[in-house]
Each structure stands twice: as C-alpha cells, then as structure tokens.
Design an enzyme around this catalytic site. Structure first.
Site, PDB file in Angstrom:
ATOM      1  N   ASN A 193      60.448  53.512  64.613  1.00 44.47           N
ATOM      2  CA  ASN A 193      61.061  53.076  63.525  1.00 44.47           C
ATOM      3  C   ASN A 193      60.218  53.481  62.188  1.00 44.47           C
ATOM      4  OD1 ASN A 193      63.273  51.223  62.836  1.00 44.47           O
ATOM      5  ND2 ASN A 193      61.581  50.067  61.436  1.00 44.47           N
ATOM      6  N   GLN A 221      73.843  48.749  67.065  1.00 45.01           N
ATOM      7  CA  GLN A 221      74.307  47.893  66.086  1.00 45.01           C
ATOM      8  C   GLN A 221      75.336  48.688  64.996  1.00 45.01           C
ATOM      9  OE1 GLN A 221      70.890  44.939  65.029  1.00 45.01           O
ATOM     10  NE2 GLN A 221      70.122  46.960  65.718  1.00 45.01           N
ATOM     11  N   ASN A 222      75.210  49.830  65.053  1.00 45.68           N
ATOM     12  CA  ASN A 222      76.108  50.691  64.039  1.00 45.68           C
ATOM     13  C   ASN A 222      77.460  50.717  64.005  1.00 45.68           C
ATOM     14  OD1 ASN A 222      73.420  50.971  63.007  1.00 45.68           O
ATOM     15  ND2 ASN A 222      73.087  53.176  63.752  1.00 45.68           N
ATOM     16  N   HIS A 234      78.249  45.610  67.283  1.00 47.68           N
ATOM     17  CA  HIS A 234      78.564  44.864  66.075  1.00 47.68           C
ATOM     18  C   HIS A 234      80.217  45.660  65.713  1.00 47.68           C
ATOM     19  CE1 HIS A 234      74.634  43.390  64.625  1.00 47.68           C
ATOM     20  NE2 HIS A 234      75.047  42.937  65.516  1.00 47.68           N
ATOM     21  N   ASP A 252      79.319  52.881  62.723  1.00 49.06           N
ATOM     22  CA  ASP A 252      79.771  54.356  62.080  1.00 49.06           C
ATOM     23  C   ASP A 252      80.132  55.422  63.178  1.00 49.06           C
ATOM     24  OD1 ASP A 252      77.354  55.481  63.180  1.00 49.06           O
ATOM     25  OD2 ASP A 252      76.080  54.981  61.595  1.00 49.06           O
ATOM     26  N   ARG A 289      83.077  52.161  52.906  1.00 46.93           N
ATOM     27  CA  ARG A 289      81.956  52.398  53.780  1.00 46.93           C
ATOM     28  C   ARG A 289      82.599  53.439  54.783  1.00 46.93           C
ATOM     29  NH1 ARG A 289      79.464  47.376  56.193  1.00 46.93           N
ATOM     30  NH2 ARG A 289      78.501  48.933  57.589  1.00 46.93           N
TER      31      ARG A 289
HETATM   32  P1  OAD Z   1      68.163  46.999  58.729  1.00 44.78           P
HETATM   33  O1  OAD Z   1      68.602  47.664  57.507  1.00 44.78           O
HETATM   34  O2  OAD Z   1      68.008  45.808  58.932  1.00 44.78           O
HETATM   35  O3  OAD Z   1      66.875  47.857  59.269  1.00 44.78           O
HETATM   36  C1  OAD Z   1      66.845  49.515  59.318  1.00 44.78           C
HETATM   37  C2  OAD Z   1      65.398  49.950  59.734  1.00 44.78           C
HETATM   38  O4  OAD Z   1      65.585  51.105  60.049  1.00 44.78           O
HETATM   39  C3  OAD Z   1      64.490  49.439  58.809  1.00 44.78           C
HETATM   40  O5  OAD Z   1      63.414  48.855  59.645  1.00 44.78           O
HETATM   41  C4  OAD Z   1      63.821  50.714  58.364  1.00 44.78           C
HETATM   42  O6  OAD Z   1      62.406  50.784  58.245  1.00 44.78           O
HETATM   43  C5  OAD Z   1      64.173  51.663  59.339  1.00 44.78           C
HETATM   44  N1  OAD Z   1      64.688  53.133  58.917  1.00 44.78           N
HETATM   45  C6  OAD Z   1      64.918  53.486  57.844  1.00 44.78           C
HETATM   46  N2  OAD Z   1      65.195  54.721  57.923  1.00 44.78           N
HETATM   47  C7  OAD Z   1      64.737  55.264  58.798  1.00 44.78           C
HETATM   48  C8  OAD Z   1      64.470  56.578  59.588  1.00 44.78           C
HETATM   49  N3  OAD Z   1      65.062  57.664  58.995  1.00 44.78           N
HETATM   50  N4  OAD Z   1      64.385  56.481  60.620  1.00 44.78           N
HETATM   51  C9  OAD Z   1      63.805  55.526  61.770  1.00 44.78           C
HETATM   52  N5  OAD Z   1      63.874  54.241  60.934  1.00 44.78           N
HETATM   53  C10 OAD Z   1      64.402  54.195  59.748  1.00 44.78           C
HETATM   54  O7  OAD Z   1      69.175  47.625  59.760  1.00 44.78           O
HETATM   55  P2  OAD Z   1      69.642  47.029  61.333  1.00 44.78           P
HETATM   56  O8  OAD Z   1      68.331  46.664  62.060  1.00 44.78           O
HETATM   57  O9  OAD Z   1      70.427  48.070  61.960  1.00 44.78           O
HETATM   58  O10 OAD Z   1      75.056  43.382  60.752  1.00 44.78           O
HETATM   59  O11 OAD Z   1      70.380  45.564  60.746  1.00 44.78           O
HETATM   60  C11 OAD Z   1      71.202  44.989  61.938  1.00 44.78           C
HETATM   61  C12 OAD Z   1      72.470  44.312  61.318  1.00 44.78           C
HETATM   62  O12 OAD Z   1      71.921  43.619  60.104  1.00 44.78           O
HETATM   63  C13 OAD Z   1      73.374  45.167  60.955  1.00 44.78           C
HETATM   64  O13 OAD Z   1      74.210  45.718  62.054  1.00 44.78           O
HETATM   65  C14 OAD Z   1      74.352  44.767  60.183  1.00 44.78           C
HETATM   66  C15 OAD Z   1      73.108  44.088  59.228  1.00 44.78           C
HETATM   67  O14 OAD Z   1      73.364  43.006  58.550  1.00 44.78           O
HETATM   68  C16 OAD Z   1      76.040  42.835  60.187  1.00 44.78           C
HETATM   69  O15 OAD Z   1      76.550  43.467  59.215  1.00 44.78           O
HETATM   70  C17 OAD Z   1      76.654  42.005  60.962  1.00 44.78           C
END
Ligand code: OAD
Length: 265
Positions: free
Chosen positions: A233, A116-117, A134, A119, A81
């Site tokens: 979103n 939460q990213n 995170h 990267d 990653r």
């Molecule tokens: P998710 O994968 O849960 O959510 C990503 C969100 O981004 C979704 O609701 C999509 O609809 C939206 N999305 C996708 N492409 C997009 C774009 N181009 N513009 C805007 N929105 C878009 O990811 P996170 O909410 O970040 O933790 O997840 C939170 C945590 O869960 C992460 O930090 C990670 C994961 O498990 C750990 O690994 C501990």
C-alpha cells in the site's frame, strides 16, 4: 512485522522471504482496493486530497436512500465514473497480478483475486479469476424486475436510465447499508480461510465486511505457522503492524518488481 518502505528513486525493496513465501505457497489470495487503480487515473475514496469521498458525500450518492430520493443525480454520477473508467487503461500493477495468476496456474497453486474495485481493470489486464465483492460499474439492474445485465455502451442517453421493462436502472454495485453479494462473499471467505499467503493491495481496509477478510486470513495464520500475510500500500494502514510484510509504495511499481523476483528474471 517488518516494514519495507520503498525508495522512489530506486527499485522497490522486496523482501527475499516474501518471494520464497510466494514460491512455496499452495494457495494465494489477494484483496485489492482503489489504490491499485490510482495509477490508471481513477481516484481512490479516502485519500485526503484526491479521494472521491473528500469531494462527495457518500450518503448523497452511494446509498439506496440517495437513489430513492434523487435517481437522476445518483445514476449520472455512476455513469460519469463508468465513462471515466472506459478512458483509463490497466497499469503495471494490474498486469503484474494477471502474471501472478498465470504463474500460479502453471505451478498448480490455487489463486484467488478478490477486488473491491468496480472498474473491471483487473479483467482488462488479463486476470481471469476475479471475485467482485462490491459489484461492477458495467452491470446495471432493473429495479422493477431485478434483471441484471452488462451495459457496455456509454454514456446513457438520459438520467435516470430505464430498462426495456420500463423500470429504473441502478448500477449493480454495493451501496452503504446493503449486503455484499452472498455467493461472492462466500467464495471470498473460503479463499481467505484456505490460503497460505494473503495479500491486501491498495486498500485502506477500512470498510467491512471486505476488511474482515484480513481477520479471517490472520486466524488461519494463528492456526498454521506456514500461513503469511502481506500488505502492499502507498501509505501505512491500521493493519500494517499485524502483517508479516508491509511494503509501502505504489502498487504499479512494487508488484512488477515482486513478480520479476518470483519469476527470477
Ligand atoms: P480507499 O480510498 O479507502 O483506500 C485506498 C488505499 O490505496 C489508501 O490506503 C491509499 O494509501 C492507497 N493507495 C493510493 N494510491 C496507491 C498506489 N498507487 N499504490 C498502492 N496503494 C495506493 O479505497 P478502498 O480501500 O478500495 O465502497 O475502499 C474500500 C471501499 O470503500 C470501496 O470499494 C468503496 C469505498 O467507499 C463503496 O463504495 C461501497
């Protein structure tokens, strides 16, 4: 709540009240998630086809138990990653958020970006005040000494990688079942409590305690009529009907349009 779906054939629909709320805010706090980096080519977690957790079982890769069982497999997955992220570039959404920070600094508004990213694309786009709740793929911690530092060379030569002290290295990211870093979480909670405009951008807001920051911000809204919340979103989330503005579109399209309106250009 007003829902503002964007039309992908035209400019995103940005509500004038939101633009005014940014211009009038004293303190803006933003929580970002994987969706913000999606347009940079980094997979999200929960998108049903392309998400990381559709392909991999988080319990086998993102827990302390998985690392104890299979340190080589877990560290190789995180290192892959890291290598992927190194090849990716920040997208217009990241740059717009860096520009928003600059605008806030110049207008003497408080600005906090909580992500939460893992990267570091926000920082590569020029954001300065970023709270990584995170952790980061670029920081690794020795499991023997607890020392943590940046490892910018990639990939590691072998798995699991070791520190100079001879201990196994693990990525300094938060795994399921682990606590979030205390200092970062305290700063994030303070920023959510004290802001008058709170955004969630590109996050499903399913994972606590990060998602709890929305509730913290909403509490503030209940107390003060001038506080507002906004979701940007691609897809609706379970918070969409509780925010003042829910804009559904790609952050790489919506955010540049939003900053253009704020800066009146
Ligand atoms: P998710 O994968 O849960 O959510 C990503 C969100 O981004 C979704 O609701 C999509 O609809 C939206 N999305 C996708 N492409 C997009 C774009 N181009 N513009 C805007 N929105 C878009 O990811 P996170 O909410 O970040 O933790 O997840 C939170 C945590 O869960 C992460 O930090 C990670 C994961 O498990 C750990 O690994 C501990």
């Amino acid at each position: 709540m007003a829902d503002y779906p964007t039309n992908h054939n035209s400019l995103p629909n940005i509500p004038a009240e939101l633009v005014a709320a940014i211009q009038n805010a004293r303190a803006i706090t933003i929580l970002t998630g994987a969706g913000v980096s999606a347009e940079s080519g980094i997979p999200t977690f929960r998108d049903s086809l392309t998400g990381m957790w559709a392909k991999y079982d988080p319990m086998e890769l993102a827990t302390p138990e998985a690392f104890a069982r299979e340190p080589a497999r877990v560290t190789q997955w995180y290192d892959e990653r890291r290598c992927n992220v190194a090849q990716c570039q920040p997208n217009p959404g990241h740059f717009a958020l860096a520009e928003l920070e600059e605008y806030c600094t110049e207008s003497q508004k408080s600005f906090t970006l909580i992500t939460q990213n893992v990267d570091r694309l926000h920082q590569r786009a020029g954001s300065h005040r970023v709270i990584e709740i995170h952790g980061s793929l670029w920081e690794w911690r020795c499991t023997r000494t607890g020392d943590q530092r940046e490892y910018l060379e990639y990939p590691f030569e072998h798995y699991p990688p070791k520190s100079k002290a001879g201990g196994l290295l693990r990525p300094a990211v938060v795994w399921f079942g682990e606590a979030l870093p205390e200092h970062e979480m305290m700063m994030a909670t303070d920023a959510a409590t004290s802001c008058d405009l709170f955004f969630t951008i590109g996050t499903s807001a399913e994972v606590y305690p990060a998602a709890g920051l929305i509730d913290v911000a909403r509490q503030r809204k209940i107390r003060s009529r001038t506080a507002h919340t906004c979701e940007i979103n691609q897809d609706p989330t379970r918070h969409s009907d509780r925010v003042d503005w829910a804009i559904h579109g790609k952050s790489g399209e919506v955010l540049p349009a939003l900053i253009d309106r704020v800066l009146e250009r």
